[in-house]
Each structure stands twice: as C-alpha cells, then as structure tokens.
Design a protein around this motif. Sequence first.
Motif, short mmCIF file in Angstrom:
data_model
loop_
_atom_site.label_atom_id
_atom_site.label_comp_id
_atom_site.label_asym_id
_atom_site.label_seq_id
_atom_site.Cartn_x
_atom_site.Cartn_y
_atom_site.Cartn_z
N HIS A 260 -27.33 59.10 11.79
CA HIS A 260 -28.29 59.53 12.81
C HIS A 260 -28.46 61.05 12.78
O HIS A 260 -29.59 61.55 12.82
N ILE A 261 -27.36 61.78 12.71
CA ILE A 261 -27.44 63.24 12.74
C ILE A 261 -28.02 63.76 11.44
O ILE A 261 -28.85 64.69 11.44
N LEU A 262 -27.65 63.17 10.33
CA LEU A 262 -28.23 63.56 9.05
C LEU A 262 -29.75 63.36 9.07
O LEU A 262 -30.51 64.16 8.50
N ALA A 265 -30.93 63.71 14.36
CA ALA A 265 -30.53 63.60 15.76
C ALA A 265 -29.62 64.75 16.17
O ALA A 265 -28.73 65.14 15.43
N SER A 266 -29.84 65.25 17.38
CA SER A 266 -28.96 66.27 17.96
C SER A 266 -27.84 65.64 18.77
O SER A 266 -26.72 66.16 18.81
N LEU A 267 -28.13 64.54 19.45
CA LEU A 267 -27.14 63.74 20.17
C LEU A 267 -27.27 62.30 19.70
O LEU A 267 -28.32 61.89 19.18
N VAL A 268 -26.22 61.51 19.93
CA VAL A 268 -26.21 60.11 19.47
C VAL A 268 -25.72 59.23 20.62
O VAL A 268 -24.62 59.44 21.15
N GLN A 269 -26.53 58.24 20.99
CA GLN A 269 -26.16 57.31 22.05
C GLN A 269 -25.52 56.05 21.46
O GLN A 269 -25.87 55.62 20.36
N VAL A 270 -24.59 55.49 22.23
CA VAL A 270 -23.89 54.27 21.83
C VAL A 270 -24.18 53.20 22.87
O VAL A 270 -23.97 53.43 24.07
N GLY A 271 -24.68 52.04 22.43
CA GLY A 271 -25.08 51.00 23.36
C GLY A 271 -24.26 49.72 23.22
O GLY A 271 -23.26 49.53 23.90
N THR A 272 -24.67 48.85 22.31
CA THR A 272 -24.00 47.56 22.15
C THR A 272 -22.51 47.72 21.90
O THR A 272 -21.69 47.01 22.51
N ALA A 273 -22.12 48.64 21.05
CA ALA A 273 -20.70 48.82 20.75
C ALA A 273 -19.92 49.31 21.97
O ALA A 273 -18.76 48.94 22.16
N LEU A 274 -20.54 50.13 22.80
CA LEU A 274 -19.90 50.56 24.05
C LEU A 274 -19.71 49.36 24.97
O LEU A 274 -18.65 49.21 25.61
N HIS A 275 -20.71 48.51 25.06
CA HIS A 275 -20.61 47.30 25.89
C HIS A 275 -19.45 46.44 25.41
O HIS A 275 -18.71 45.86 26.22
N ASN A 299 -18.15 72.37 8.65
CA ASN A 299 -17.46 73.05 9.75
C ASN A 299 -18.17 72.86 11.08
O ASN A 299 -17.55 72.92 12.14
N THR A 300 -19.48 72.67 11.05
CA THR A 300 -20.25 72.47 12.28
C THR A 300 -21.27 71.36 12.05
O THR A 300 -21.64 71.05 10.89
N ILE A 301 -21.76 70.81 13.13
CA ILE A 301 -22.79 69.77 13.04
C ILE A 301 -24.07 70.32 12.43
O ILE A 301 -24.77 69.63 11.68
N ASP A 302 -24.38 71.57 12.73
CA ASP A 302 -25.60 72.16 12.18
C ASP A 302 -25.57 72.29 10.66
O ASP A 302 -26.62 72.48 10.04
N ASP A 303 -24.37 72.18 10.06
CA ASP A 303 -24.27 72.25 8.60
C ASP A 303 -25.02 71.10 7.92
O ASP A 303 -25.43 71.23 6.76
N PHE A 304 -25.17 69.98 8.63
CA PHE A 304 -25.80 68.82 7.99
C PHE A 304 -26.90 68.17 8.82
O PHE A 304 -27.61 67.30 8.34
N LYS A 305 -27.08 68.59 10.06
CA LYS A 305 -28.08 67.95 10.93
C LYS A 305 -29.47 68.09 10.33
O LYS A 305 -29.94 69.17 10.01
N GLY A 306 -30.15 66.94 10.16
CA GLY A 306 -31.51 66.93 9.65
C GLY A 306 -31.64 67.19 8.16
O GLY A 306 -32.76 67.31 7.66
#
Length: 311
Positions: A260-262, A265-275, A299-306
Amino acid sequence: MAGALTTTFLGHQVSNPFLNAAGVLCRTPEDLLQLASSVSGSMITKSCTVEPREGNPEPRYAAAPYGSINSMGLPNLGFEFYKQFAVEHRGKLLFISVSGMSMDENVKMAKDLLPVAKETGCIMELNLSCPNVPGKPQVGYDFTTMREYLQRVSSVYDAPFGVKLPPYFDIAHFDQAAAIFNEIPQVAFLTCVNSLGNGLVIDVDTETVAIKPKDGFGGLGGRYILPTALANVNAFYRRCPTKLVVGCGGVYSANEAFQHILAGASLVQVGTALHEEGPQIFQRVVDEFALLMRAKGYNTIDDFKGKLKTL
C-alpha cells in the motif's frame, strides 16, 4: 527501529502509519477505548449519521474463504456521541467518519464538527461509499452528485478533510473522479477503498447465503480486495499530486501494508484482519514492518512511499 515508522499526516506526527478501517472496532465507547490504548498510530470512528442507527438485521457479517462479507447498514451511536468523543479524546490522531443519509445531513454534521476539529485537531473523513444501506446508492459512483456533495460540504467546512471512496474499475473513472477531487482544495486526502460492493458468499453445505440483509448481498473485504485497493491507491496517488492517499483493503501483515505504501499510501487502515485478530494486530504489524524496512535498508517511510516501479 520503531522510530523509523514515525510519519506525518496533515501536519500531525503519528508513531506509525497504521489505523483501523472505519466500521471495525470503533462504534461503541468500549471499542474506541481499545483502539485508543492500542499501538495504532491513529484511529477513526464508525461512520455516523445524525441520528443513531441500529443497522441491518443479524447476521450481517460473516467470515469468508478469502476475507469477509458484510452488510452492516451503518449501525452507529449518532453524530453527537462521536463529536463528544472527539472533544474528550486525548492522545493519538483521531479521524471522525461521517456518512449522512442525505446531502443535507452531511452538510449539517460537517458544519457542527468544524469548531471541534479546529479546537482538537481531529480530522473529518466524509464517507461517500457506503454500499450496504438498502435503497441508498453509493454517492461515489455518481460523479455529478459527488461533486455537489463536496462543493456543499467544503462551503461550510474550511479545514482539510478526506473522502472515503468506493473501488473504481475503469481508467476513465479514475480520471473523472480525480478531476473532481482536484477542484476542491479542502479535500486533503482520499481513502481507497471501501468494501467491494454487493458480493455474494454461498455456503455449499447449507445451500444458503452467508448474511441476512439484502438477500445475502454485501461488501467484500480482506484478501478478496487487495489488488483492487492497491490499484485505486496508486491511481489516485498519480492523479492527485496535492492530495494524500490512505490505503485500505486486504492488510493482514507488513507485506500488504508495504505494498500500500509503495503504491502511494501515507497511512494504512486495517479492517477484516482487525476484526478477526483484535487490536493486538497493530503490535504485530508494527514489529513486522520494522523488520521489513530494516531488511530492505530503508530508514524512513518516505524512502519508499509512492516509489512503485513499473516494467
């Protein structure tokens, strides 16, 4: 390494990019307390209507071979409850999901939420993609109506907000929807995606459908929707360069969250698995994600986001 998962979202620093999907573990005070005390970086409330709703008859959620099917029908405690929760909440970043039964309801809730958002820092997510209220079509599939909703809401809500979107399947629809979002400055993020509407799960042993409402038709979540969710995340990341994207769909582990982040996505929601697993899933995914980043040398999320590569 845990500090490497810290990121910012609309000026708010969060300890990690993970939160619940609206609708999962976020309806009651007990639900919200569990989320608040979990290691999720942020949290979102159940999509609310002006008045409380019981929702659709049970059974309205069922596990399925590759995820889940649900037709909840927006059961919630009403806007005033979630607004008051925002007033009293302290700690992690809070999103308030609103899903009125009409345009006027959404405008009313947005107008009432604005002073609370400015005071507390909570952020509104406007859900235009609920597929499980009988007789109510998804606004997100009617582009003329969606534009009008966003124009009217933004006329009373002069703060950044997001839009929860249904999954789109046609390149032309990505283009048309993105053009609308790019017209509205207050639309600051897009949550991709809500459940895959109107699937049907059948039990061969009993020869019946899995859930009661709508003759068994309901929204699919979990592994069923991961590729569709990723496509929507990446499509809007590419088309809406001034907006953030929140990924939702098919996240069970760090592997899917990384995808998702690649994809953007900046944030990632968890639905079915959380349930299925409960709020402890956030600790597991955070630990896995830190290990995955280390293994990849990030080292950071921004290194690979998008930074998804194409062939």
